[in-house]
Design a protein around this motif. Structure first.
Motif, PDB file in Angstrom:
ATOM      1  N   CYS A 130       5.201  -3.309  -5.963  1.00 57.06           N
ATOM      2  CA  CYS A 130       5.795  -2.127  -6.100  1.00 57.06           C
ATOM      3  C   CYS A 130       5.135  -0.725  -6.298  1.00 57.06           C
ATOM      4  N   CYS A 131       5.207   0.252  -5.945  1.00 53.85           N
ATOM      5  CA  CYS A 131       4.480   1.460  -6.341  1.00 53.85           C
ATOM      6  C   CYS A 131       5.091   1.877  -7.765  1.00 53.85           C
ATOM      7  N   GLY A 132       6.176   1.653  -7.718  1.00 53.81           N
ATOM      8  CA  GLY A 132       7.099   1.663  -8.931  1.00 53.81           C
ATOM      9  C   GLY A 132       8.133   3.048  -8.541  1.00 53.81           C
ATOM     10  N   PHE A 133       8.572   3.206  -7.935  1.00 54.11           N
ATOM     11  CA  PHE A 133       9.471   4.754  -7.421  1.00 54.11           C
ATOM     12  C   PHE A 133      10.587   3.571  -7.159  1.00 54.11           C
ATOM     13  N   GLY A 134      11.351   3.344  -6.774  1.00 54.60           N
ATOM     14  CA  GLY A 134      12.822   2.337  -7.080  1.00 54.60           C
ATOM     15  C   GLY A 134      13.736   3.152  -7.098  1.00 54.60           C
ATOM     16  N   GLY A 135      13.454   4.197  -5.839  1.00 47.18           N
ATOM     17  CA  GLY A 135      14.319   5.066  -6.212  1.00 47.18           C
ATOM     18  C   GLY A 135      14.926   5.548  -7.227  1.00 47.18           C
ATOM     19  N   THR A 136      15.178   5.869  -8.459  1.00 40.95           N
ATOM     20  CA  THR A 136      15.569   6.202  -9.229  1.00 40.95           C
ATOM     21  C   THR A 136      15.665   6.027 -10.238  1.00 40.95           C
ATOM     22  N   PHE A 137      14.881   4.347  -9.728  1.00 39.14           N
ATOM     23  CA  PHE A 137      13.723   3.554 -11.287  1.00 39.14           C
ATOM     24  C   PHE A 137      12.816   4.816 -11.945  1.00 39.14           C
ATOM     25  N   ASN A 167     -10.315   5.624   1.537  1.00 39.46           N
ATOM     26  CA  ASN A 167     -10.264   7.026   2.149  1.00 39.46           C
ATOM     27  C   ASN A 167      -9.301   7.574   1.970  1.00 39.46           C
ATOM     28  N   VAL A 168      -8.120   6.525   3.002  1.00 39.95           N
ATOM     29  CA  VAL A 168      -6.994   6.792   3.210  1.00 39.95           C
ATOM     30  C   VAL A 168      -5.774   5.740   2.798  1.00 39.95           C
ATOM     31  N   VAL A 169      -4.666   6.307   2.491  1.00 37.99           N
ATOM     32  CA  VAL A 169      -3.560   4.929   2.327  1.00 37.99           C
ATOM     33  C   VAL A 169      -2.724   5.240   3.343  1.00 37.99           C
ATOM     34  N   ALA A 170      -2.034   4.638   3.704  1.00 37.91           N
ATOM     35  CA  ALA A 170      -1.145   4.940   4.751  1.00 37.91           C
ATOM     36  C   ALA A 170      -0.051   3.293   3.974  1.00 37.91           C
ATOM     37  N   GLY A 171       1.180   4.082   5.152  1.00 35.74           N
ATOM     38  CA  GLY A 171       2.836   3.559   4.479  1.00 35.74           C
ATOM     39  C   GLY A 171       3.574   3.873   5.565  1.00 35.74           C
ATOM     40  N   SER A 172       4.508   3.354   5.220  1.00 33.01           N
ATOM     41  CA  SER A 172       6.349   3.542   6.494  1.00 33.01           C
ATOM     42  C   SER A 172       7.365   4.490   5.722  1.00 33.01           C
ATOM     43  N   ASP A 173       7.376   4.348   4.333  1.00 35.74           N
ATOM     44  CA  ASP A 173       8.266   4.521   3.680  1.00 35.74           C
ATOM     45  C   ASP A 173       7.881   6.092   2.784  1.00 35.74           C
ATOM     46  N   GLN A 174       7.846   7.258   3.081  1.00 35.76           N
ATOM     47  CA  GLN A 174       7.510   8.784   2.719  1.00 35.76           C
ATOM     48  C   GLN A 174       7.953   8.473   1.013  1.00 35.76           C
ATOM     49  N   ALA A 175       9.218   8.278   0.202  1.00 39.42           N
ATOM     50  CA  ALA A 175       9.154   8.241  -1.110  1.00 39.42           C
ATOM     51  C   ALA A 175       8.186   7.659  -1.376  1.00 39.42           C
ATOM     52  N   CYS A 176       7.394   6.262  -1.628  1.00 38.43           N
ATOM     53  CA  CYS A 176       6.452   5.902  -1.823  1.00 38.43           C
ATOM     54  C   CYS A 176       5.501   6.497  -1.780  1.00 38.43           C
ATOM     55  N   LEU A 177       4.994   7.198  -0.339  1.00 39.25           N
ATOM     56  CA  LEU A 177       3.707   7.618  -0.726  1.00 39.25           C
ATOM     57  C   LEU A 177       3.744   8.726  -1.095  1.00 39.25           C
TER      58      LEU A 177
END
Length: 245
Positions: A171-178, A203-213
């Motif tokens: 987990c990136c630590g976002f977790g919605g309102t967490f 040099n680039v990190v990609a993902g498919s969930d903008q909140a995490c990014l």
């Protein structure tokens, strides 16, 4: 193929270029796209915090807007999960709405899932000459089971050098309102994620969930500004990478 696009609040308000990239990729793949004007928050934010009753207005609006679509494609894996799996828990005591939610759940797809599993495409004709790693977000990877689709699409991008990230599915630590309720814990988790991205050599990190990014980008920017990492690392939604020509 006709699809309705669920763009997600964050993308709509803060990252419209991501939405445009997603539209352009899908249009090149032959999709006829509708972006309903009445779509708003899917209600996930409320459900994550235990406010199921407060989420119902947004949930019912989403059902009304998208239930007659042939396919619904979401640029946010977490929103797709909420619509596909979580609506039915909130609406369990309302049979009519429960049936409508179940119908919609059969028609919604996460962006990479739709391209690979429905369209049958793994090479969209993209070119991107750089070193890239990929954050495997919790909702997409663990809960939706979408693991190979993003990797196949990254492999199809000409010039892209993929560098695996240690514990990419942490987990990136976002977790919605967490991230708001437990900021200290969240910050530690996000720092760990940022450092594994840096250590990958990408040099680039990609993902498919903008909140995490969004969360990851903020930490990477702070670490670079404070001199804790020695290179600027770009953060890109996978739709942006797939739109590079």
């Amino acid at each position: 193929m006709k699809i309705h696009l669920f763009s997600q609040c964050l993308i709509d308000m803060f990252y419209p270029h991501v939405g445009m990239a997603g539209v352009q990729v899908l249009e090149r793949l032959g999709c006829d796209i509708t972006v309903p004007k009445k779509q708003v928050c899917c209600g996930q934010m409320f459900m994550n915090s235990g406010y199921d009753q407060g989420a119902k207005a947004a949930i019912k609006n989403t059902i009304e807007v998208f239930e007659n679509a042939d396919y619904v494609v979401s640029l946010s894996g977490s929103c797709a999960l909420a619509i596909r799996d979580e609506y039915r828990h909130v609406l369990k005591d309302e049979p009519e709405w429960l049936a409508r939610a179940a119908k919609l759940s059969e028609r919604i797809y996460e962006f990479t899932e739709f391209i690979v599993d429905v369209l049958g495409v793994t090479d969209v004709g993209a070119t991107f000459n750089d070193k890239v790693t990929y954050h495997k977000s919790c909702h997409v990877t663990r809960l939706m089971g979408i693991k190979e689709q993003p990797m196949k699409l990254l492999e199809g991008i000409k010039g892209l050098e993929y560098l695996p990230m240690h514990r990419a599915d942490r987990c990136c630590g976002f977790g919605g309102t967490f991230t708001v309720k437990e900021p200290e814990i969240s910050a530690v988790m996000t720092r760990e994620k940022a450092m594994t991205i840096y250590e990958s050599g990408a040099n680039v990190v990609a993902g498919s969930d903008q909140a995490c990014l969004m969360n990851i980008e903020g930490m990477l920017e702070r670490l670079y500004k404070d001199g804790e990492i020695d290179r600027h690392i770009r953060v890109m939604h996978i739709a942006e990478l797939l739109n590079c020509r």
